[in-house]
Write a protein that holds these residues in place. Structure first.
Motif, PDB file in Angstrom:
ATOM      1  N   GLY A  13       0.885  -1.284   0.243  1.00 11.83           N
ATOM      2  CA  GLY A  13      -0.098  -0.001  -0.163  1.00 11.83           C
ATOM      3  C   GLY A  13       0.729   1.308   0.191  1.00 11.83           C
ATOM      4  N   ARG A  98       2.317  -0.492  -5.447  1.00  7.09           N
ATOM      5  CA  ARG A  98       1.268  -0.695  -4.383  1.00  7.09           C
ATOM      6  C   ARG A  98       0.589  -2.160  -4.613  1.00  7.09           C
ATOM      7  NH1 ARG A  98      -0.594   3.962  -2.429  1.00  7.09           N
ATOM      8  NH2 ARG A  98      -2.899   3.176  -2.306  1.00  7.09           N
ATOM      9  N   ASP A 156      -8.611   0.901  -5.441  1.00 13.92           N
ATOM     10  CA  ASP A 156      -7.559   1.758  -5.233  1.00 13.92           C
ATOM     11  C   ASP A 156      -7.576   2.701  -6.374  1.00 13.92           C
ATOM     12  OD1 ASP A 156      -5.722   2.552  -3.235  1.00 13.92           O
ATOM     13  OD2 ASP A 156      -4.278   2.287  -4.754  1.00 13.92           O
TER      14      ASP A 156
END
Length: 467
Positions: A13, A98, A156
């Motif tokens: 992340g 990510r 995301d």
């Protein structure tokens, strides 16, 4: 060489910090000078199977070049790369990644949220993936295992207000981009390379049909995709270029060594190079050959070297980082990559290793397969021989070793050709223009980033395709 254990790994992340990396380095990565207007949307996401990975330096180089052009980039690997070696420049990009494990709390929350809020869209996307089970059972099972991560990526992308995502390879990476389109409403594109379109490609028709555009790395691939697609999706040829110096690098005329760089796998044809070295030795030609790379054929090649008693002629170095490969190129008289087409259709696209050798001023020898003749003009910028022909390969190597004037002529033409047609700067600029065009269109329709505007993706009757 950089040890990945010290260079860091893709963090769970970690925010994309492409613009920050360029700022820290001051002059950027040195790939492309930014002389374009700054009033355009320069923000894009990438999807990769792993990132960064040693065998896909072209992806890292492309991203570094876009960063130099002022793009802000997030990279979404589907799985972290665990190899201990990474190219020095690629190590600087690890913080762009990510990633969430498919069973992480974040992935499970994203899937539960998407299923509750958009059940029809979620289930129809999953149904598309499952529809490929009869044609590609193992590939489909892997896609299902990665699906929770793909859904998290879609979530995301939406939360970070991305308009467009690009994937390298038409396999799981392009599928993840298709999932993002279905669930997050972003547009996507992908680059089709080699095995991903040559070997019974999975769900290739819907991947092409729903893409904003598709990039082919060669005219050969573009023609193949034209036969596959049933839509008017734009197809663009953008080569995986390399950095080419301003002038032809000098060369030591006394060099006698042969170099091959590539993953040790059947389609690279290293076994035929080893056989060609045996033939040259039996002809009384004094040669030495270095094969760089790692892979599943390593023990097979070792046994071939032992059986032919070539331990003093052929050496296997294992995988090397880019600076060590550059040093090998400086010592090589000839670069050989005897690529072949396997029975299942698996083959090379246009090997970047050949471009790098040509840019380094090393004469090259390869084969008449797929897109390679687009890079090498036989007898002008290198030699091409029929695949799996060790005798012809040995004769081509012998000519270049014993005729230094011919060797110099070919390397000059090779350098000029790769500089004119396979420059990474030109390829990165062209890809950036495609991204700019797509994000400009999306900016005109800002609602398009909201999930639900792209329509439900259903399985197509043409989703099964055998290459």
């Amino acid at each position: 060489m950089i040890d990945r254990r010290r260079a860091g790994r893709p963090r769970d992340g970690t925010p994309g910090v492409g613009f920050m990396v360029v700022g820290v380095l001051g002059k950027g990565y040195g790939f492309v000078r930014d002389d374009r207007p700054q009033d355009v949307n320069r923000r894009v996401a990438y999807i990769a199977l792993q990132f960064p990975t040693l065998s896909e330096t072209f992806v890292s180089n492309e991203i570094a070049g876009l960063l130099d052009l002022g793009w802000e980039i997030d990279v979404y690997p589907l799985w972290p790369d665990r190899s201990p070696i990474v190219h020095p420049q690629a190590a600087l990009l690890t913080d762009l990644a990510r990633w969430r494990h498919p069973l992480s709390a974040a992935s499970l929350r994203a899937n539960a949220r998407m299923l509750l809020r958009r059940p029809r869209r979620y289930l129809s996307t999953l149904r598309l993936i499952v529809s490929d089970l009869p044609a590609h059972p193992l590939r489909t099972m892997k896609s299902i295992a990665l699906f929770p991560t793909m859904v998290w990526i879609a979530s995301d992308l939406a939360s970070r207000r991305h308009l467009h995502v690009h994937a390298h390879f038409a396999s799981h990476q392009a599928l993840a981009a298709l999932v993002a389109r279905s669930l997050a409403g972003v547009t996507y594109s992908f680059t089709a390379h080699a095995h991903d379109v040559y070997v019974s490609p999975s769900l290739i028709e819907p991947k092409v049909r729903h893409a904003a555009f598709v990039v082919a790395i060669s005219d050969y691939n573009r023609r193949l995709l034209e036969l596959i697609q049933s839509s008017d999706t734009p197809l663009h040829v953008v080569h995986c270029g390399v950095q080419v110096p301003a002038t032809l690098p000098p060369i030591d005329g006394e060099r006698k060594s042969i170099l091959c760089v590539g993953r040790l796998t059947a389609k690279k044809g290293q076994r035929y190079l080893i056989d060609a070295c045996r033939i040259l030795r039996d002809r009384g030609i004094d040669v030495s050959c270095t094969i760089v790379g790692g892979g599943e054929d390593r023990e097979l090649l070792r046994s071939m070297i032992r059986a032919a008693e070539l331990e003093d002629v052929v050496s296997l170095t294992g995988p090397l980082a880019s600076d060590a490969v550059a040093e090998q190129l400086r010592q090589a008289a000839v670069f050989v990559l005897p690529s072949v087409v396997l029975p299942d259709g698996n083959a090379e696209g246009i090997p970047v290793a050949l471009m790098e050798a040509m840019a380094a001023g090393v004469p090259v020898i390869s084969t008449w397969t797929t897109g390679i003749p687009e890079l090498i003009e036989d007898g002008v910028s290198g030699f091409l021989v029929e695949p799996e022909d060790s005798q012809a390969l040995a004769s081509a190597i012998e000519r270049l070793l014993v005729e230094p004037q011919l060797r110099d002529q070919l390397r000059q033409q090779a350098f000029a050709s790769v500089r004119a047609n396979f420059s990474a700067n030109d390829s990165i600029r062209e890809l950036g223009r495609l991204f700019e065009h797509e994000t400009a269109l999306e900016n005109l329709h800002t609602d398009s980033i909201r999930p639900g505007n792209q329509g439900t993706i259903e399985p197509s009757p043409n989703t099964r395709l055998d290459a």
